[in-house]
Enzyme design. Sequence first.
Site, PDB file in Angstrom:
ATOM      1  N   ASP A 245     -10.957 -69.329 104.141  1.00 35.73           N
ATOM      2  CA  ASP A 245     -10.862 -67.915 103.882  1.00 35.73           C
ATOM      3  C   ASP A 245     -12.122 -67.344 104.471  1.00 35.73           C
ATOM      4  O   ASP A 245     -11.942 -66.201 105.054  1.00 35.73           O
ATOM      5  CB  ASP A 245     -10.680 -67.490 102.341  1.00 35.73           C
ATOM      6  CG  ASP A 245     -10.422 -66.123 102.043  1.00 35.73           C
ATOM      7  OD1 ASP A 245      -9.621 -65.445 102.998  1.00 35.73           O
ATOM      8  OD2 ASP A 245     -11.092 -65.413 101.429  1.00 35.73           O
ATOM      9  N   HIS A 250     -15.738 -65.853 108.999  1.00 37.75           N
ATOM     10  CA  HIS A 250     -16.855 -64.708 108.926  1.00 37.75           C
ATOM     11  C   HIS A 250     -18.169 -65.705 109.077  1.00 37.75           C
ATOM     12  O   HIS A 250     -19.042 -65.176 109.622  1.00 37.75           O
ATOM     13  CB  HIS A 250     -16.980 -64.082 107.518  1.00 37.75           C
ATOM     14  CG  HIS A 250     -15.522 -63.436 107.280  1.00 37.75           C
ATOM     15  ND1 HIS A 250     -14.835 -63.102 108.126  1.00 37.75           N
ATOM     16  CD2 HIS A 250     -14.736 -63.395 106.004  1.00 37.75           C
ATOM     17  CE1 HIS A 250     -13.536 -62.482 107.873  1.00 37.75           C
ATOM     18  NE2 HIS A 250     -13.688 -62.649 106.563  1.00 37.75           N
ATOM     19  N   LYS A 350     -16.740 -66.617  95.053  1.00 36.71           N
ATOM     20  CA  LYS A 350     -16.023 -65.507  94.480  1.00 36.71           C
ATOM     21  C   LYS A 350     -17.196 -65.455  93.055  1.00 36.71           C
ATOM     22  O   LYS A 350     -17.475 -66.601  92.610  1.00 36.71           O
ATOM     23  CB  LYS A 350     -14.662 -65.701  94.020  1.00 36.71           C
ATOM     24  CG  LYS A 350     -13.942 -65.773  95.256  1.00 36.71           C
ATOM     25  CD  LYS A 350     -13.580 -64.514  95.687  1.00 36.71           C
ATOM     26  CE  LYS A 350     -12.630 -64.676  96.860  1.00 36.71           C
ATOM     27  NZ  LYS A 350     -12.599 -63.487  98.112  1.00 36.71           N
TER      28      LYS A 350
HETATM   29  C1  BG6 Z   1     -11.551 -61.378 103.720  1.00 44.66           C
HETATM   30  C2  BG6 Z   1     -11.364 -62.451 102.683  1.00 44.66           C
HETATM   31  O1  BG6 Z   1     -11.565 -61.872 105.171  1.00 44.66           O
HETATM   32  O2  BG6 Z   1     -13.187 -60.895 103.647  1.00 44.66           O
HETATM   33  C3  BG6 Z   1     -11.446 -62.190 101.433  1.00 44.66           C
HETATM   34  O3  BG6 Z   1      -9.905 -62.841 102.814  1.00 44.66           O
HETATM   35  C4  BG6 Z   1     -12.955 -61.636 101.219  1.00 44.66           C
HETATM   36  O4  BG6 Z   1     -11.435 -63.042 100.241  1.00 44.66           O
HETATM   37  C5  BG6 Z   1     -13.432 -60.493 102.291  1.00 44.66           C
HETATM   38  O5  BG6 Z   1     -13.146 -60.829  99.847  1.00 44.66           O
HETATM   39  C6  BG6 Z   1     -14.925 -60.091 102.224  1.00 44.66           C
HETATM   40  O6  BG6 Z   1     -15.264 -59.004 103.179  1.00 44.66           O
HETATM   41  P1  BG6 Z   1     -16.383 -58.078 103.166  1.00 44.66           P
HETATM   42  O7  BG6 Z   1     -16.359 -57.112 104.170  1.00 44.66           O
HETATM   43  O8  BG6 Z   1     -16.001 -57.217 101.759  1.00 44.66           O
HETATM   44  O9  BG6 Z   1     -17.359 -58.888 103.024  1.00 44.66           O
END
Ligand code: BG6
Length: 511
Positions: A245, A250, A350
Amino acid sequence: MAQAPACVLVIFGASGDLARRKLIPAVYDLAREGLLHERTLVVGVARTALDNDSFRAVCREGAASFSRGRSVDPALWDLLAPRIHYVTTDYGSADDFSRLDDMIRSLVGRCGGADNRLYYLSTPPAAFAPIIRNIGKLLADRGAAQDQVPWQRVIIEKPFGYDAPSARALNDLLHAYFPEESVFRIDHYLGKETVQNLMVLRFANSIFEPIWNYKYIDHVQITVAETLGVGDRGGYYDQSGALRDMVQNHIFQLMALVAMEPPAALDAQSIRDEKVKVFRSIRPVHPQQAERYFVRGQYGAGEAAGVRTAGYLKEKGVATGSVTETFVAAKIFIDNWRWSGTPFYLRTGKFLPRKISEVVVRFRSPPQTLFQKQCESPVYPNDLVIRVQPDEGLSWRLNGKVPGGQLNIKPVAMDFLYRTTFNVEPPDAYERLILDGMLGDQTLFIRGDEAEAAWAVIDPVEKGWARAKTPPQEYAPGTWGPKKANDLIELDGRRWMHSGDEAQPIIACAL
Ligand code: BG6
């Protein structure tokens, strides 16, 4: 910024959360900024039965709650609302797609716009293939996929595949109908201002390049921490886990931008070439080594940032006895000339104590001949902290002399804060990405081979974890993950860092 050309934004999964919280507010903000062509049409598509008016009401509420100003200008909304439409569609039905196509053509004809289409797939991944096939059939009927006039592009949400073979299969399916130049794979982190600033920082400033390598950098840390749990996404998340995920996309993108070589040019192809090279240079982790280099954790019962949880295993949609990880800490080596021997420590989870995404580049300590002998402890190494969110900006941690007759050394920070320097709220990532999709700029999107290369790093780890006898280590919400995550870095004589760490004590030195 350039204004987008007239086009039709077709959002699949339009009745979902992403559309309401991110996509529609982004469209509204683009309109407010004058970046949308006045003949833009938005067509929401989903299986849920809705009529135009109810969909427009959902969109208005979404824009009012989640746009940059958290409000809707009635005059602007009156211009935008008639351009928003909704079509209930079965993603597997070719007839429904043909009706959708007829409807879009007639709308375009009526408003005198252009039939350029940006298909945005924000559905669960299981719906990707039927949608792509059905759009593909429409394109084939028109003979339009290759000539690109009017253009047809597809934005595809994450997750892009589940592992390298499924990503390859999805690429093959997309390429059966769309050339790579028309495929826009989203990683919303790339749309964040501070992430884009990473390239400006590295390549528009001459001071970094000479020291941006293993000779001067001791290690790099990347933390993406969240204070919330999986919420109502348990069903999806349980099949995915933090590694798929967050890390594969990211965190790997942040790492690639920190680690890549200067691109030959600032175009999509050159930048993505360099990122792919980073993924290919990552030292492979054999499944047997997975637990050594990739620590996993799962949150138990407790509280973080004022939110209580009964624990991951009690979340809706999570399988009994699930071993899906909600936390990952990893140590990665990029085996190329620049980074030889320099570890990249990555961490995400998380229910951690704070919502924070940042990169810390720790430089090697100076040769301490001057201070070593006289000071009670070694001086602090320098850090460059790149804050992606919140408090977007960056800080240098340097050593300074405390004024006075003693030689006392204190770590001090030189801070650049977007908010105070530019006095604007940075646009949401989705604003930038939707606009780029309309403009046809792929720089901030993942290329097909890039997605596969990133999965190739992850797959052996997943395989190793699946074979492991021990489940993920439980951690208490509101802590920085399981103990093993600390061991991962502390056994190397280092420690996790993040902004907001308590101030370091002053070091007293004899004069
Ligand atoms: C998403 C994930 O891609 O990014 C989520 O699927 C996560 O689980 C989210 O919460 C986090 O994004 P940001 O922009 O809030 O850091």
